[in-house]
Design a protein around this motif. Structure first.
Motif, PDB file in Angstrom:
ATOM      1  N   VAL A 232       0.835  -1.210   0.000  1.00 20.85           N
ATOM      2  CA  VAL A 232       0.000   0.000   0.000  1.00 20.85           C
ATOM      3  C   VAL A 232       0.867   1.256   0.000  1.00 20.85           C
ATOM      4  O   VAL A 232       0.628   2.223  -0.746  1.00 20.85           O
ATOM      5  CB  VAL A 232      -0.949  -0.027   1.213  1.00 20.85           C
ATOM      6  CG1 VAL A 232      -1.691   1.309   1.340  1.00 20.85           C
ATOM      7  CG2 VAL A 232      -1.935  -1.177   1.087  1.00 20.85           C
ATOM      8  N   ARG A 233       1.898   1.259   0.842  1.00 21.39           N
ATOM      9  CA  ARG A 233       2.795   2.431   0.902  1.00 21.39           C
ATOM     10  C   ARG A 233       3.539   2.627  -0.404  1.00 21.39           C
ATOM     11  O   ARG A 233       3.723   3.754  -0.886  1.00 21.39           O
ATOM     12  CB  ARG A 233       3.782   2.244   2.047  1.00 21.39           C
ATOM     13  CG  ARG A 233       4.666   3.463   2.284  1.00 21.39           C
ATOM     14  CD  ARG A 233       5.562   3.227   3.465  1.00 21.39           C
ATOM     15  NE  ARG A 233       6.437   4.387   3.682  1.00 21.39           N
ATOM     16  CZ  ARG A 233       7.386   4.441   4.613  1.00 21.39           C
ATOM     17  NH1 ARG A 233       7.568   3.389   5.420  1.00 21.39           N
ATOM     18  NH2 ARG A 233       8.135   5.516   4.751  1.00 21.39           N
ATOM     19  N   LEU A 234       3.948   1.493  -1.014  1.00 18.13           N
ATOM     20  CA  LEU A 234       4.646   1.579  -2.295  1.00 18.13           C
ATOM     21  C   LEU A 234       3.740   2.165  -3.368  1.00 18.13           C
ATOM     22  O   LEU A 234       4.187   2.986  -4.197  1.00 18.13           O
ATOM     23  CB  LEU A 234       5.129   0.180  -2.694  1.00 18.13           C
ATOM     24  CG  LEU A 234       5.843   0.076  -4.043  1.00 18.13           C
ATOM     25  CD1 LEU A 234       7.116   0.934  -4.047  1.00 18.13           C
ATOM     26  CD2 LEU A 234       6.187  -1.383  -4.354  1.00 18.13           C
ATOM     27  N   ALA A 235       2.464   1.796  -3.357  1.00 18.78           N
ATOM     28  CA  ALA A 235       1.538   2.344  -4.349  1.00 18.78           C
ATOM     29  C   ALA A 235       1.365   3.845  -4.160  1.00 18.78           C
ATOM     30  O   ALA A 235       1.296   4.612  -5.142  1.00 18.78           O
ATOM     31  CB  ALA A 235       0.189   1.626  -4.235  1.00 18.78           C
ATOM     32  N   SER A 236       1.309   4.285  -2.894  1.00 18.61           N
ATOM     33  CA  SER A 236       1.171   5.729  -2.628  1.00 18.61           C
ATOM     34  C   SER A 236       2.398   6.499  -3.104  1.00 18.61           C
ATOM     35  O   SER A 236       2.287   7.559  -3.739  1.00 18.61           O
ATOM     36  CB  SER A 236       0.943   5.948  -1.133  1.00 18.61           C
ATOM     37  OG  SER A 236       0.885   7.328  -0.839  1.00 18.61           O
TER      38      SER A 236
END
Length: 282
Positions: A232-236
């Motif tokens: 999720v953090r990587l997508a953000s």
């Protein structure tokens, strides 16, 4: 003979019955001889052997007489049937046909055929059916015999094949080696050693496993949750980074591009406000 029979019967009832039966047989023989020879009956010795021979001769003679009488009846019936005028045959055809069929040789042949096929009368149609039945039965028997012979040949072929196979199995190629006992002992010892090693490896594998399966599953679940958070953090971060994909690599140039973008934003914002004000005045 009567005196002998009377005196013997007083002392032996069983012998009396035998002599009485012989007397009846002699009476039958005398009657048959009287029919054949009449009063000119030749003299002969009356004993047991002569009685048996005459009885057999009388029986054979009566059988021959019956067969001869049957043949004569069949011949008469056949001649009677042949001499009757059929309604559908013309006078030009009937006399030659009757003369040909009335031949003694043909009648004898017809009588022999009727006797052979066991026909009770001179009905030619029934005799023909009987001949057809016999021919059909003969054909069926011959076919059964052929099938039986074919099966017998097949069994003999299979027997020869099995014999050859048995001889091949008894050859040296299929004979066990002489040192099979030594090899068997060695194989048994190797099997025991392998079983011991398998047990040792099972113990090592069991000791290397986690204490409980539940703890291992919980750890895997925690790792999976951490991986999900990282994704999720990587997508953000990728979304934020995507906004700066058109900026140049130089920091000064990038700053200038950003300032220009800000100026355009302020210009657009001012134009928007003026449009709203003009709309409000109208």
């Amino acid at each position: 003979m009567d005196a002998d029979w009377t005196t013997t019967a007083l002392f032996s009832p069983s012998k009396a019955r035998v002599q009485q039966a012989q007397a009846k047989d002699w009476a039958a023989v005398d009657s048959w001889l009287a029919k054949k020879y009449g009063p000119r009956l030749p003299t002969f010795e009356r004993n047991e052997a002569t009685l048996q021979a005459l009885l057999q001769l009388a029986s054979l003679n009566e059988t021959a007489d019956e067969q001869r009488s049957q043949v004569e009846r069949i011949e008469k019936a056949a001649l009677h049937g042949l001499t009757k005028r059929p309604g559908g045959i013309s006078d030009d055809v009937l006399p030659p046909l009757l003369s040909e069929l009335a031949n003694e040789t043909h009648v004898d042949t017809l009588a022999e055929i009727l006797v052979t096929v066991d026909a009770p009368n001179a009905d030619v149609v029934r005799a023909g059916h009987r001949i057809v039945d016999l021919t059909s039965s003969n054909f069926e028997r011959s076919q059964q015999l052929k099938r039986t012979e074919a099966q017998l040949d097949a069994l003999r072929t299979e027997q020869n094949r099995v014999k050859s196979l048995l001889e091949e199995l008894r050859s040296d190629d299929f004979r066990a080696p002489e040192d099979i006992a030594e090899h068997t002992t060695e194989w048994t010892r190797s099997t025991k050693q392998l079983k011991a090693k398998i047990a040792e490896y099972d113990e090592r594998l069991a000791s290397s496993r986690p204490a409980t399966a539940t703890a291992g599953l919980d750890a895997v679940q925690r790792k999976a949750d951490e991986v999900s958070n990282y994704r999720v953090r990587l997508a953000s971060l990728e979304a934020e980074l995507h906004a700066f994909r058109d900026l140049p690599a130089d920091a000064c140039s990038a700053r200038n591009v950003i300032e220009e973008a800000r100026d355009r934003l302020r210009d657009l914002t001012s134009r928007r406000n003026k449009l709203f004000e003009s709309l409000a005045e109208t």
